[in-house]
Enzyme design. Sequence first.
Site, PDB file in Angstrom:
ATOM      1  N   LYS A  91       0.840   6.329  -6.652  1.00  0.00           N
ATOM      2  CA  LYS A  91       1.145   6.233  -5.221  1.00  0.00           C
ATOM      3  C   LYS A  91       1.827   7.533  -4.840  1.00  0.00           C
ATOM      4  CE  LYS A  91       1.956   1.249  -4.982  1.00  0.00           C
ATOM      5  NZ  LYS A  91       3.013   0.224  -4.885  1.00  0.00           N
ATOM      6  N   ASP A 124      -0.301  -8.052 -10.486  1.00  0.00           N
ATOM      7  CA  ASP A 124       0.840  -7.161 -10.237  1.00  0.00           C
ATOM      8  C   ASP A 124       2.105  -7.996 -10.136  1.00  0.00           C
ATOM      9  OD1 ASP A 124       2.639  -5.218  -9.489  1.00  0.00           O
ATOM     10  OD2 ASP A 124       1.604  -4.657  -7.627  1.00  0.00           O
ATOM     11  N   ASP A 140       3.566   1.068 -12.213  1.00  0.00           N
ATOM     12  CA  ASP A 140       3.647   1.449 -10.802  1.00  0.00           C
ATOM     13  C   ASP A 140       5.069   1.983 -10.584  1.00  0.00           C
ATOM     14  OD1 ASP A 140       4.055   1.482  -8.036  1.00  0.00           O
ATOM     15  OD2 ASP A 140       3.219  -0.486  -7.634  1.00  0.00           O
ATOM     16  N   GLU A 193       0.061  -5.068 -13.920  1.00  0.00           N
ATOM     17  CA  GLU A 193       0.818  -3.980 -13.301  1.00  0.00           C
ATOM     18  C   GLU A 193       2.307  -4.296 -13.285  1.00  0.00           C
ATOM     19  OE1 GLU A 193      -0.826  -3.142  -9.442  1.00  0.00           O
ATOM     20  OE2 GLU A 193       0.843  -1.862  -8.832  1.00  0.00           O
ATOM     21  N   LYS A 253      -0.932 -10.861  -6.783  1.00  0.00           N
ATOM     22  CA  LYS A 253       0.503 -10.715  -6.997  1.00  0.00           C
ATOM     23  C   LYS A 253       0.957 -11.920  -7.812  1.00  0.00           C
ATOM     24  CE  LYS A 253       1.590  -6.978  -4.611  1.00  0.00           C
ATOM     25  NZ  LYS A 253       2.282  -5.822  -5.218  1.00  0.00           N
ATOM     26  N   GLY A 267      -1.374   1.365  -3.032  1.00  0.00           N
ATOM     27  CA  GLY A 267      -1.202   1.349  -1.581  1.00  0.00           C
ATOM     28  C   GLY A 267       0.188   0.881  -1.225  1.00  0.00           C
ATOM     29  N   LYS A 321      -6.687  -7.964  -6.740  1.00  0.00           N
ATOM     30  CA  LYS A 321      -5.394  -7.899  -7.435  1.00  0.00           C
ATOM     31  C   LYS A 321      -4.532  -9.046  -6.938  1.00  0.00           C
ATOM     32  CE  LYS A 321      -1.456  -4.899  -6.529  1.00  0.00           C
ATOM     33  NZ  LYS A 321      -0.996  -3.483  -6.459  1.00  0.00           N
ATOM     34  N   SER A 343      -5.259  -6.192  -2.470  1.00  0.00           N
ATOM     35  CA  SER A 343      -4.062  -6.786  -3.055  1.00  0.00           C
ATOM     36  C   SER A 343      -3.798  -8.109  -2.347  1.00  0.00           C
ATOM     37  CB  SER A 343      -2.892  -5.813  -2.857  1.00  0.00           C
ATOM     38  OG  SER A 343      -1.694  -6.366  -3.339  1.00  0.00           O
TER      39      SER A 343
END
Length: 374
Positions: free
Chosen positions: A269, A195, A245, A220, A169, A297, A167, A141
Amino acid sequence: MKLRAVELRRIAMPLVGPFRTSFGTQYERDILLLKAITDEAEGWGECVALIDPMYSPEYLASEIDVLKRFFLPVFAEGAGKAALEQFGAYAVADRLHHFKGHRMAKAALEMAVLDAELRAGRRSLARELGGVHATVPSGVSVGIFESIPQLLDVVGGYLAEGYVRIKLKIEPGWDVEPVRAVRETYGDDVLLQVDANTAYTLRDARHLARLDEFGLLLIEQPMEEDDVVGHADLAKVVQTPICLDESIVSAQTAAAAIRLGACQIINIKPGRVGGYLEAVRIHDLAEAHGLAVWCGGMIESGLGRAANAALASLPGFTLPGDISASGRFYKVDITEPFVLEDGRIRVPTGPGLGVTPIPEVLDEVTTSVETVEL
Ligand code: OSB
Ligand code: MG
């Protein structure tokens, strides 16, 4: 198994670099660890709550409070104590169900009890949960940066290390251009996803559809956690698969999201959904509906990372998880560090989590310890 006491330990670990998301920047990870002390073995739990209620309503101090004030006393006497003796970790969620929310605290306690039980029985967590893979593919991430060249440097470094999935952000103002830059620089073969941590609304649907041309694995949690219907509407406008998520806090919310068509993929998660046992239920549900899942995570220490690797070894985890090497976040981990081997993380095989804190390192990062006798 008899639960004699639970130790609540706070640790503070500096991150190797700032981690910026749409909800804030972290420089350090403050973690609550639980140690379940039983008549047979000791077990470790890690509470994934962050220091502020920015990712979810839960925050570290609230989880400590609810554990001490409400959750732990349930297992000190009477029916709760008896249930724990008879059913072990499975009793935790059941006896705490009437307390609303605070799933991260519930998950941490369940994890500690489960680890103690498994260590006593010399069974690994992966085997217990239904794992079938010795290693799991490792994704990373990547936070938000000041500039695109900086981002490209960091992504290039991770790809060189061997991470098999990136991934990014994103947030309004940091979305299409960084994704385009990563695609143009590193090519179409890189497994790439984004995400948003709830940073958009349905008014941004057209804008988010601009990401379609980049062949992303998924987007996400683009919108607020309560906006499950909005995600179903968004799914009609964007082609990129939607992954939830924050919205998925239980098997029940997962079932609703699937029924509504709000997501094609779920980030599981364990902390967010109340524990590893509920996480397996969501895995089973998604598998039955033909949805892919992956393990998210929460910047865990080696303890949580070990448990996540075990979970991710179940057959329905068909996408790489946010289970990176310890070194992605920490210079020194409290357990033997997880390392990348050919882009993969090895699933521990020893009893319970299969890893244990290194006493000297643990002491060094500990900021407080208290023990609740039961
Ligand atoms: O949304 O997945 C998220 C970290 C903290 C809170 C929320 C998230 C994250 C990450 C990091 O993306 C995942 C990791 O631990 O590697
Ligand atoms: Mg997320």
